[in-house]
Motif scaffolding. Sequence first.
Motif, PDB file in Angstrom:
ATOM      1  N   GLU A 257      38.225  45.268  53.478  1.00 11.32           N
ATOM      2  CA  GLU A 257      39.051  45.371  54.684  1.00 11.32           C
ATOM      3  C   GLU A 257      40.084  46.490  54.590  1.00 11.32           C
ATOM      4  O   GLU A 257      40.748  46.811  55.577  1.00 11.32           O
ATOM      5  CB  GLU A 257      39.765  44.036  54.941  1.00 11.32           C
ATOM      6  CG  GLU A 257      38.850  42.911  55.392  1.00 11.32           C
ATOM      7  CD  GLU A 257      37.973  42.359  54.269  1.00 11.32           C
ATOM      8  OE1 GLU A 257      36.972  41.703  54.579  1.00 11.32           O
ATOM      9  OE2 GLU A 257      38.307  42.583  53.070  1.00 11.32           O
ATOM     10  N   GLY A 258      40.264  47.092  53.390  1.00 11.56           N
ATOM     11  CA  GLY A 258      41.155  48.235  53.257  1.00 11.56           C
ATOM     12  C   GLY A 258      42.443  47.981  52.519  1.00 11.56           C
ATOM     13  O   GLY A 258      43.152  48.929  52.178  1.00 11.56           O
ATOM     14  N   VAL A 259      42.791  46.710  52.274  1.00 10.14           N
ATOM     15  CA  VAL A 259      44.009  46.416  51.518  1.00 10.14           C
ATOM     16  C   VAL A 259      43.655  46.213  50.050  1.00 10.14           C
ATOM     17  O   VAL A 259      42.477  46.071  49.700  1.00 10.14           O
ATOM     18  CB  VAL A 259      44.740  45.182  52.079  1.00 10.14           C
ATOM     19  CG1 VAL A 259      45.168  45.420  53.508  1.00 10.14           C
ATOM     20  CG2 VAL A 259      43.868  43.934  51.978  1.00 10.14           C
ATOM     21  N   ARG A 260      44.683  46.166  49.201  1.00  5.00           N
ATOM     22  CA  ARG A 260      44.458  46.007  47.766  1.00  5.00           C
ATOM     23  C   ARG A 260      45.203  44.794  47.255  1.00  5.00           C
ATOM     24  O   ARG A 260      46.257  44.434  47.785  1.00  5.00           O
ATOM     25  CB  ARG A 260      44.941  47.251  47.011  1.00  5.00           C
ATOM     26  CG  ARG A 260      44.197  48.524  47.395  1.00  5.00           C
ATOM     27  CD  ARG A 260      44.859  49.747  46.781  1.00  5.00           C
ATOM     28  NE  ARG A 260      44.239  50.978  47.263  1.00  5.00           N
ATOM     29  CZ  ARG A 260      44.792  52.181  47.189  1.00  5.00           C
ATOM     30  NH1 ARG A 260      46.001  52.317  46.625  1.00  5.00           N
ATOM     31  NH2 ARG A 260      44.174  53.236  47.653  1.00  5.00           N
ATOM     32  N   MET A 261      44.664  44.180  46.213  1.00  2.00           N
ATOM     33  CA  MET A 261      45.355  43.067  45.573  1.00  2.00           C
ATOM     34  C   MET A 261      45.067  43.079  44.086  1.00  2.00           C
ATOM     35  O   MET A 261      44.051  43.634  43.634  1.00  2.00           O
ATOM     36  CB  MET A 261      44.962  41.729  46.192  1.00  2.00           C
ATOM     37  CG  MET A 261      43.546  41.283  45.939  1.00  2.00           C
ATOM     38  SD  MET A 261      43.229  39.623  46.613  1.00  2.00           S
ATOM     39  CE  MET A 261      44.262  38.597  45.556  1.00  2.00           C
ATOM     40  N   VAL A 262      45.959  42.486  43.314  1.00  2.00           N
ATOM     41  CA  VAL A 262      45.830  42.432  41.860  1.00  2.00           C
ATOM     42  C   VAL A 262      45.244  41.091  41.467  1.00  2.00           C
ATOM     43  O   VAL A 262      45.675  40.040  41.957  1.00  2.00           O
ATOM     44  CB  VAL A 262      47.202  42.622  41.185  1.00  2.00           C
ATOM     45  CG1 VAL A 262      47.081  42.446  39.674  1.00  2.00           C
ATOM     46  CG2 VAL A 262      47.779  43.989  41.517  1.00  2.00           C
ATOM     47  N   SER A 263      44.248  41.111  40.592  1.00  2.00           N
ATOM     48  CA  SER A 263      43.658  39.871  40.099  1.00  2.00           C
ATOM     49  C   SER A 263      42.855  40.173  38.837  1.00  2.00           C
ATOM     50  O   SER A 263      42.726  41.334  38.423  1.00  2.00           O
ATOM     51  CB  SER A 263      42.757  39.226  41.165  1.00  2.00           C
ATOM     52  OG  SER A 263      42.327  37.953  40.739  1.00  2.00           O
TER      53      SER A 263
END
Length: 300
Positions: A257-263
Motif C-alpha cells: 500500500e506504500g507505507v512502511r513498518m518495522v517488524s
Amino acid sequence: METRADDIQARLAAYEGLPAAATGTGRDPVNLPMIRHWCEAMGDTSPAYRGPGAIAPPTMLQAWTMAGLSGHGDRSGPYDELLRLLDDLGCTSVVATDCEQEYLRPLRPGDTITFDTVIESVSGRKNTKLGTGHFVTTRTDIRADGVLAGTHRFRILKYAPARTPAPKAKRPRPVVNRDNAGFWRGVAEHRLLIQRCTGCGTLRHPWLPGCNACGGPDWDTVEASGEGTVHSYVVMHHPPFPAFDPPYAVALVQLAEGVRMVSNVIGVPYDKVRIGMPVRLEFTAYDDELTLPVFRGVAA
C-alpha cells in the motif's frame, strides 16, 4: 546523623547542574540533503520539509548535534567523575532508557547549530529488573544561530546487574494509547489496519492523531493486503535481551500500500534476509496476551 545511603545520594546530587559537555557545534549546518534522507527513511512526505521554505522535521533535533563515529571529545570532567563514582558504587553497567524533546522554534536550512549539556538530575537508588542503580538525566540546550531552538533530555540507567538470573521474561507489551488503539484492535482480529486521511486520502503508518501530509484530523482505515518487500534491515546480535533469542532480523518493510513498518522477518535464516526480498504478513502469538504482526520471507 546521615545514613550511608543519604551520604551517597548527597554526593551524587552534588553533580546536578554541572556541565556534562562543553559547548559543541554541529558538524554541518541544517541542510536539505539530511532533511531529505531523514524523510525518505521515515516515509514522511509532508510538504513542510521540502521546497524553498522548507523546515527540518522537529524530531531531527538531536541529529544536528551528533558527531558520528569520531565523537565530539567534549565530555566534561564532572560527567566523567559522576560515571566513575557510580562505577565505584557497583553500578558498572549502563542502558539508555528514554529521551524527551521540546521544540521552541523550527530549524531551517542554513541554521548553524550550537549546544551545551548539563547534568540535570541523578535519581535515588532504584530497583529494576536489570538490577539496582541510578537514573542519570542530561539536558542538552540546542541553539540555532544563538537562539534557543529546543531541548533534548536523555536518560540512562547506571546499574549493578542482578546477581540471580531472572525467570524467562515475556516480550515487552506495546504501549497502547488513544492514538494507536485502533491499530492494536485490528491486530487482535488478525487485521493490519492502515490509517487513511479522509481529507486528502494519504495513508500513514505508524498511526498518528493527524495527517502528516495535509494536517487533517479526520481519518478512516484500510486493511493491508499483507504483501510487502524488505526496504532495509538489521541483524540483532548484541546485547541479549530477555524474551529475545539473537541473532534475528528486524526489517523496515515496504507494504504494497506504500507505507512502511518495522517488524521481524521469520521463516528464513537471519543471514539470508536481503533488501527487496518479498515478505508476507503473519500474526504470531508470543503468549496468551500478546500477538504481533510479523513478516515471513517468501522464497524467490
